[in-house]
Design an enzyme around this catalytic site. Structure first.
Site, PDB file in Angstrom:
ATOM      1  N   SER A 105      15.198  12.931  -5.147  1.00 61.09           N
ATOM      2  CA  SER A 105      13.943  12.293  -5.565  1.00 61.09           C
ATOM      3  C   SER A 105      12.799  13.256  -5.310  1.00 61.09           C
ATOM      4  O   SER A 105      12.163  13.741  -6.219  1.00 61.09           O
ATOM      5  CB  SER A 105      13.733  10.971  -4.819  1.00 61.09           C
ATOM      6  OG  SER A 105      14.627   9.991  -5.302  1.00 61.09           O
ATOM      7  N   GLY A 107      13.191  15.909  -2.811  1.00 59.85           N
ATOM      8  CA  GLY A 107      13.740  17.173  -2.323  1.00 59.85           C
ATOM      9  C   GLY A 107      13.285  17.560  -0.924  1.00 59.85           C
ATOM     10  O   GLY A 107      13.316  18.723  -0.559  1.00 59.85           O
ATOM     11  N   HIS A 108      12.908  16.567  -0.101  1.00 56.80           N
ATOM     12  CA  HIS A 108      12.458  16.892   1.265  1.00 56.80           C
ATOM     13  C   HIS A 108      13.580  16.888   2.289  1.00 56.80           C
ATOM     14  O   HIS A 108      13.341  17.111   3.464  1.00 56.80           O
ATOM     15  CB  HIS A 108      11.381  15.901   1.721  1.00 56.80           C
ATOM     16  CG  HIS A 108      10.055  16.139   1.079  1.00 56.80           C
ATOM     17  ND1 HIS A 108       9.815  15.811  -0.232  1.00 56.80           N
ATOM     18  CD2 HIS A 108       8.915  16.689   1.544  1.00 56.80           C
ATOM     19  CE1 HIS A 108       8.570  16.146  -0.525  1.00 56.80           C
ATOM     20  NE2 HIS A 108       8.008  16.679   0.523  1.00 56.80           N
ATOM     21  N   SER A 114      20.365  17.086  -1.002  1.00 59.26           N
ATOM     22  CA  SER A 114      20.112  16.562  -2.343  1.00 59.26           C
ATOM     23  C   SER A 114      20.234  17.649  -3.415  1.00 59.26           C
ATOM     24  O   SER A 114      20.207  17.338  -4.600  1.00 59.26           O
ATOM     25  CB  SER A 114      18.732  15.899  -2.408  1.00 59.26           C
ATOM     26  OG  SER A 114      17.721  16.781  -1.979  1.00 59.26           O
ATOM     27  N   CYS A 172       3.158  12.437   5.136  1.00 55.44           N
ATOM     28  CA  CYS A 172       2.973  13.534   4.184  1.00 55.44           C
ATOM     29  C   CYS A 172       2.993  13.000   2.764  1.00 55.44           C
ATOM     30  O   CYS A 172       3.864  12.207   2.416  1.00 55.44           O
ATOM     31  CB  CYS A 172       4.077  14.560   4.348  1.00 55.44           C
ATOM     32  SG  CYS A 172       3.903  15.425   5.889  1.00 55.44           S
ATOM     33  N   GLY A 179      14.316   9.104  -1.060  1.00 55.03           N
ATOM     34  CA  GLY A 179      14.874   9.511   0.223  1.00 55.03           C
ATOM     35  C   GLY A 179      14.180   8.855   1.404  1.00 55.03           C
ATOM     36  O   GLY A 179      14.806   8.576   2.426  1.00 55.03           O
ATOM     37  N   TYR A 186       9.010   6.056   8.538  1.00 54.79           N
ATOM     38  CA  TYR A 186       7.921   5.594   9.388  1.00 54.79           C
ATOM     39  C   TYR A 186       6.650   6.372   9.070  1.00 54.79           C
ATOM     40  O   TYR A 186       6.692   7.442   8.467  1.00 54.79           O
ATOM     41  CB  TYR A 186       8.280   5.745  10.878  1.00 54.79           C
ATOM     42  CG  TYR A 186       8.176   7.167  11.369  1.00 54.79           C
ATOM     43  CD1 TYR A 186       9.227   8.052  11.199  1.00 54.79           C
ATOM     44  CD2 TYR A 186       7.013   7.628  11.977  1.00 54.79           C
ATOM     45  CE1 TYR A 186       9.134   9.374  11.625  1.00 54.79           C
ATOM     46  CE2 TYR A 186       6.910   8.949  12.410  1.00 54.79           C
ATOM     47  CZ  TYR A 186       7.964   9.811  12.229  1.00 54.79           C
ATOM     48  OH  TYR A 186       7.847  11.109  12.631  1.00 54.79           O
ATOM     49  N   TYR A 479      15.320  12.967   9.466  1.00 51.51           N
ATOM     50  CA  TYR A 479      15.212  14.359   9.917  1.00 51.51           C
ATOM     51  C   TYR A 479      16.619  14.913  10.060  1.00 51.51           C
ATOM     52  O   TYR A 479      17.033  15.383  11.121  1.00 51.51           O
ATOM     53  CB  TYR A 479      14.447  14.427  11.247  1.00 51.51           C
ATOM     54  CG  TYR A 479      12.996  13.972  11.174  1.00 51.51           C
ATOM     55  CD1 TYR A 479      12.315  13.925   9.952  1.00 51.51           C
ATOM     56  CD2 TYR A 479      12.296  13.614  12.314  1.00 51.51           C
ATOM     57  CE1 TYR A 479      10.992  13.517   9.888  1.00 51.51           C
ATOM     58  CE2 TYR A 479      10.966  13.214  12.249  1.00 51.51           C
ATOM     59  CZ  TYR A 479      10.323  13.161  11.031  1.00 51.51           C
ATOM     60  OH  TYR A 479       9.005  12.769  10.973  1.00 51.51           O
TER      61      TYR A 479
HETATM   62  C1  FAD Z   1       7.017  17.729   4.984  1.00 50.87           C
HETATM   63  C2  FAD Z   1       7.813  16.498   5.332  1.00 50.87           C
HETATM   64  C3  FAD Z   1       7.163  15.400   5.874  1.00 50.87           C
HETATM   65  C4  FAD Z   1       7.860  14.248   6.211  1.00 50.87           C
HETATM   66  N1  FAD Z   1       7.198  13.178   6.751  1.00 50.87           N
HETATM   67  C5  FAD Z   1       7.879  12.063   7.082  1.00 50.87           C
HETATM   68  C6  FAD Z   1       7.224  10.926   7.645  1.00 50.87           C
HETATM   69  O1  FAD Z   1       6.029  10.912   7.849  1.00 50.87           O
HETATM   70  N2  FAD Z   1       7.975   9.839   7.956  1.00 50.87           N
HETATM   71  C7  FAD Z   1       9.321   9.805   7.738  1.00 50.87           C
HETATM   72  O2  FAD Z   1       9.945   8.784   8.019  1.00 50.87           O
HETATM   73  N3  FAD Z   1       9.965  10.853   7.200  1.00 50.87           N
HETATM   74  C8  FAD Z   1       9.273  11.978   6.882  1.00 50.87           C
HETATM   75  N4  FAD Z   1       9.943  13.046   6.352  1.00 50.87           N
HETATM   76  C9  FAD Z   1      11.379  12.942   6.134  1.00 50.87           C
HETATM   77  C10 FAD Z   1      11.638  12.331   4.763  1.00 50.87           C
HETATM   78  O3  FAD Z   1      11.330  10.966   4.780  1.00 50.87           O
HETATM   79  C11 FAD Z   1      13.122  12.502   4.405  1.00 50.87           C
HETATM   80  O4  FAD Z   1      13.425  13.871   4.366  1.00 50.87           O
HETATM   81  C12 FAD Z   1      13.438  11.848   3.066  1.00 50.87           C
HETATM   82  O5  FAD Z   1      14.834  11.762   2.949  1.00 50.87           O
HETATM   83  C13 FAD Z   1      12.863  12.636   1.926  1.00 50.87           C
HETATM   84  O6  FAD Z   1      13.010  11.948   0.731  1.00 50.87           O
HETATM   85  P1  FAD Z   1      12.970  12.761  -0.651  1.00 50.87           P
HETATM   86  O7  FAD Z   1      13.300  11.813  -1.722  1.00 50.87           O
HETATM   87  O8  FAD Z   1      11.707  13.521  -0.731  1.00 50.87           O
HETATM   88  O9  FAD Z   1      14.142  13.826  -0.400  1.00 50.87           O
HETATM   89  P2  FAD Z   1      15.544  14.155  -1.175  1.00 50.87           P
HETATM   90  O10 FAD Z   1      15.924  15.490  -0.628  1.00 50.87           O
HETATM   91  O11 FAD Z   1      15.325  14.048  -2.636  1.00 50.87           O
HETATM   92  O12 FAD Z   1      16.510  13.046  -0.696  1.00 50.87           O
HETATM   93  C14 FAD Z   1      16.889  12.872   0.657  1.00 50.87           C
HETATM   94  C15 FAD Z   1      18.226  12.132   0.750  1.00 50.87           C
HETATM   95  O13 FAD Z   1      18.151  10.878   0.087  1.00 50.87           O
HETATM   96  C16 FAD Z   1      19.043  10.833  -1.025  1.00 50.87           C
HETATM   97  N5  FAD Z   1      18.328  10.208  -2.145  1.00 50.87           N
HETATM   98  C17 FAD Z   1      17.184  10.656  -2.717  1.00 50.87           C
HETATM   99  N6  FAD Z   1      16.803   9.818  -3.688  1.00 50.87           N
HETATM  100  C18 FAD Z   1      17.712   8.822  -3.733  1.00 50.87           C
HETATM  101  C19 FAD Z   1      17.844   7.659  -4.536  1.00 50.87           C
HETATM  102  N7  FAD Z   1      16.958   7.377  -5.488  1.00 50.87           N
HETATM  103  N8  FAD Z   1      18.915   6.848  -4.344  1.00 50.87           N
HETATM  104  C20 FAD Z   1      19.828   7.150  -3.381  1.00 50.87           C
HETATM  105  N9  FAD Z   1      19.747   8.231  -2.588  1.00 50.87           N
HETATM  106  C21 FAD Z   1      18.689   9.068  -2.753  1.00 50.87           C
HETATM  107  C22 FAD Z   1      19.405  12.267  -1.292  1.00 50.87           C
HETATM  108  O14 FAD Z   1      20.658  12.372  -1.922  1.00 50.87           O
HETATM  109  C23 FAD Z   1      19.385  12.852   0.095  1.00 50.87           C
HETATM  110  O15 FAD Z   1      20.576  12.505   0.766  1.00 50.87           O
HETATM  111  C24 FAD Z   1       9.256  14.208   6.006  1.00 50.87           C
HETATM  112  C25 FAD Z   1       9.906  15.318   5.469  1.00 50.87           C
HETATM  113  C26 FAD Z   1       9.200  16.464   5.143  1.00 50.87           C
HETATM  114  C27 FAD Z   1       9.917  17.661   4.585  1.00 50.87           C
END
Ligand code: FAD
Ligand code: NAG
Ligand code: NAG
Ligand code: NAG
Ligand code: NAG
Ligand code: NAG
Ligand code: NAG
Length: 537
Positions: A105, A107-108, A114, A172, A179, A186, A479
């Site tokens: 979604s 990529g964090h 992911s 952020c 994700g 939180y 994390y």
């Molecule tokens: C700069 C930064 C700041 C952050 N701040 C916070 C914060 O304040 N609070 C907090 O709780 N976390 C925080 N995080 C952690 C963040 O919530 C997780 O890394 C989260 O998984 C990121 O979601 P994403 O969709 O961006 O990542 P992705 O890399 O796209 O996905 C993360 C995981 O979820 C899976 N996934 C993604 N989309 C879906 C979907 N639609 N259905 C099923 N599975 C899916 C992926 O396969 C992977 O396993 C932060 C991370 C970073 C890098």
């Protein structure tokens, strides 16, 4: 020469051809299942390694450059669906042609699961960035948010409609819903309203059979599992119906820093004893770094920044802080009043002048650009760390390789103490004083050995053992840390290994997650390095 050549061809060409065929078959399957009106735009949907935009599409949503190296695995194909049916087709064709599938979604993911794979198996990435609509119902205080939307887009959209509604999202702006809610999630409002997953009332998911399910049709077990059971295990969540929450028109923020010479150690130590006195509508957090990070190692010191958002006016917060934490010595100038959405910018270190920055998915704070690779870990603290414990952390932080290390402390308590551990899979509730996350960042260059930083992180994590939660040593799945369970004695089965990280991320909720996984995806189609395994998987 001739026989040698033949041997060469036979021993090496088969796997290549096979993979290429799979690849071609998959693409044929995909284009035939997309409607003809879509085929015209197939180049906007499907990126193979030969597409000129493949790298930019792949890398634009990689937030940890540790996974963009010449040896990183890369997806065979990236699909960027514009429509729900494209997600269904991708699942169907991947399954049919034996390709693994990763869902992205925002990529964090800290370990990049992911979009990279530790196994050699060819895989497809479904990137949901185009599925990011947000539909807000102010009257009923709810919103439907697609998984590809980022936090900033919802914060912005809500702020356009109301100054007194908000969402308990991430700190952020660039983190995406997919994700984030899958991890629990939180942020600034979690001590008052719980984690993001506590505020989800419905969802739409595509399962391994390609069915579109909502809360009613998926049932309460699966609906429970997707709210914090880690992403990438149960299907692809398309969208979430979330509750919006009330915030006052004006909130108050302060941020103040103290070095070791200004008694940072004593202040931190004291802070641990008073967090429970802070009201629920407050987000007390501390960021710990070292100074003079780029010059030389002399005159470095540790700096603790006390950052707080409070749902109320300064004239309420000032006497409160004076009463609870006079040692911090805040002055009236330290406090600023603003709207909730502005506090997201200020505490997120975004330029506060225009809210539109929240909509910019490619905007990154300068230090993230300067040091795009990182390794991170997390812990939960249940009893105060003694001052001597902090001294030991400082000596590690002051090591030369730790110039870019950061510790973030977020106080727990408030409503987090009241929500049962089994309400959703995210289990870190009552009994935690605070969560701590450790990050070390660097830039991959020819002469940089990233192992130096990763080893430093592992050493700090070892050092922390006596001070943090035990049996299990809890960790936050948001994390993600692939070190967990890797080297522990677990009977060597994949299930045994999974139960090591599973108990740390989910405590006793892990068993229920495994049961649900076994029911919904028994052949383990949706998988990655730390996805929930089915029994016998
Ligand atoms: C700069 C930064 C700041 C952050 N701040 C916070 C914060 O304040 N609070 C907090 O709780 N976390 C925080 N995080 C952690 C963040 O919530 C997780 O890394 C989260 O998984 C990121 O979601 P994403 O969709 O961006 O990542 P992705 O890399 O796209 O996905 C993360 C995981 O979820 C899976 N996934 C993604 N989309 C879906 C979907 N639609 N259905 C099923 N599975 C899916 C992926 O396969 C992977 O396993 C932060 C991370 C970073 C890098
Ligand atoms: C394709 O076109 C048909 C008819 O014009 C339309 O009904 C359908 O919604 C379109 N499909 C997509 C995915 O846009
Ligand atoms: C590739 O990227 C360029 C620039 O970002 C864009 O103009 C073009 O439309 C993209 N092409 C495809 C096929 O996506
Ligand atoms: C640090 O604490 C000591 C003892 O509590 C106190 O005397 C001193 O003034 C403090 N220093 C600063 C810079 O606040
Ligand atoms: C940072 O280093 C400079 C010189 O390198 C020094 O003058 C300054 O006092 C240092 N700052 C801190 C906070 O230690
Ligand atoms: C470090 O600080 C001391 C005084 O605190 C000063 O004398 C010295 O010059 C500083 N060193 C550097 C490199 O700035
Ligand atoms: C978004 O941020 C990027 C990176 O800072 C910048 O290059 C770009 O111009 C910004 N886009 C908009 C629309 O402001």
């Amino acid at each position: 020469m001739f026989p040698v050549f033949l041997i060469f061809v036979f021993s090496f060409s088969w796997p290549i051809t096979s993979s290429a065929n799979t690849h071609q078959d998959f693409l044929r399957c995909l284009s035939s299942s997309l409607n003809s009106n879509d085929s015209a735009s197939i180049s906007r949907l499907v990126y193979t390694q030969r597409s000129s935009n493949y790298s930019s599409v792949l890398e634009s949503r990689i937030h940890n450059s540790r996974f963009i190296t010449p040896t990183s695995t890369r997806p065979l194909v990236i699909v960027t669906p514009l429509h729900v049916s494209h997600v269904q087709s991708t699942i169907r064709c991947s399954k049919k042609h034996g390709l693994q599938l990763r869902t992205r979604s925002g990529g964090h993911d800290f370990e990049g699961v992911s979009y990279v794979s530790e196994s050699e198996a060819p895989f497809v990435v479904v990137d949901l960035a185009n599925l990011r609509s947000i539909d807000i119902d102010v009257e009923n205080e709810v919103a439907w948010v697609q998984s590809g939307a980022i936090m900033g887009e919802l914060y912005y959209a809500v702020a356009q409609k109301s100054r007194t509604l908000a969402f308990p999202g991430a700190l952020c702006h660039g983190v995406a819903f997919g994700g984030f809610i899958s991890s629990g999630g939180y942020g600034l409002l979690f001590r008052k309203y719980g984690i993001a997953a506590d505020n989800v009332v419905d969802a739409e998911l595509i399962d391994v059979k390609g069915r579109i399910l909502n809360r009613k049709s998926m049932g309460e077990d699966l609906f429970w599992a997707i709210r914090g059971g880690g992403g990438g295990s149960f299907g692809i969540v398309l969208s979430w119906k979330v509750k919006l929450v009330r915030v006052p028109e004006i909130v108050t923020v302060f941020s103040t820093s103290r070095t070791l010479e200004q008694n940072a150690t004593q202040l931190l130590h004291r802070w641990q004893y008073i967090t429970s006195q802070f009201p629920d509508g407050m987000f007390p957090s501390i960021t710990i770094t070292t100074t003079n990070t780029t010059v030389d190692n002399r005159n470095r010191t540790v700096v603790a920044s006390f950052n707080t958002m409070f749902l109320g006016r300064a004239n309420e917060l000032i006497p409160l802080m004076q009463n609870i934490f006079p040692e911090l010595g805040l002055t009236v100038q330290d406090y600023s009043e603003m709207s909730f959405v502005e506090s997201i910018l200020v505490l997120g270190q975004l330029p506060p002048e225009n809210l539109e920055i929240l909509l910019n998915r490619s905007y990154r704070i300068s230090y993230l650009v300067a040091t795009p690779s990182f390794k991170a870990k997390s812990d939960y603290i249940k009893k105060p760390i003694p001052e001597i414990g902090f001294q030991g952390i400082w000596s590690q932080l002051l090591e030369p390789e730790a110039r870019t290390a950061t510790l973030n402390l977020a106080a727990y308590g408030g409503i987090m103490d009241e929500i049962p551990e089994s309400a959703v899979p995210y289990p870190h509730r009552n009994g935690n004083i605070y969560e701590i996350s450790y990050t070390i960042r660097w830039r991959e260059e020819d002469n940089v050995d990233s192992e130096i930083y990763i080893s430093w992180m592992r050493k700090l994590y070892d050092y922390m053992t006596p001070f943090v939660s035990k049996s299990p040593r809890e960790a936050y799945v948001g994390y993600r840390d692939l070190d967990i369970g890797r080297n522990e004695d677990d009977g060597q089965t994949s299930y045994g290994r999974a139960s090591v990280w599973g108990r740390k991320y989910y405590k006793n909720n892990f068993d229920r997650l495994v049961k649900i996984k076994t029911m919904i995806d028994p052949h383990n189609f949706f998988r990655h390095e730390q996805s929930i395994p089915p029994y016998f998987g």
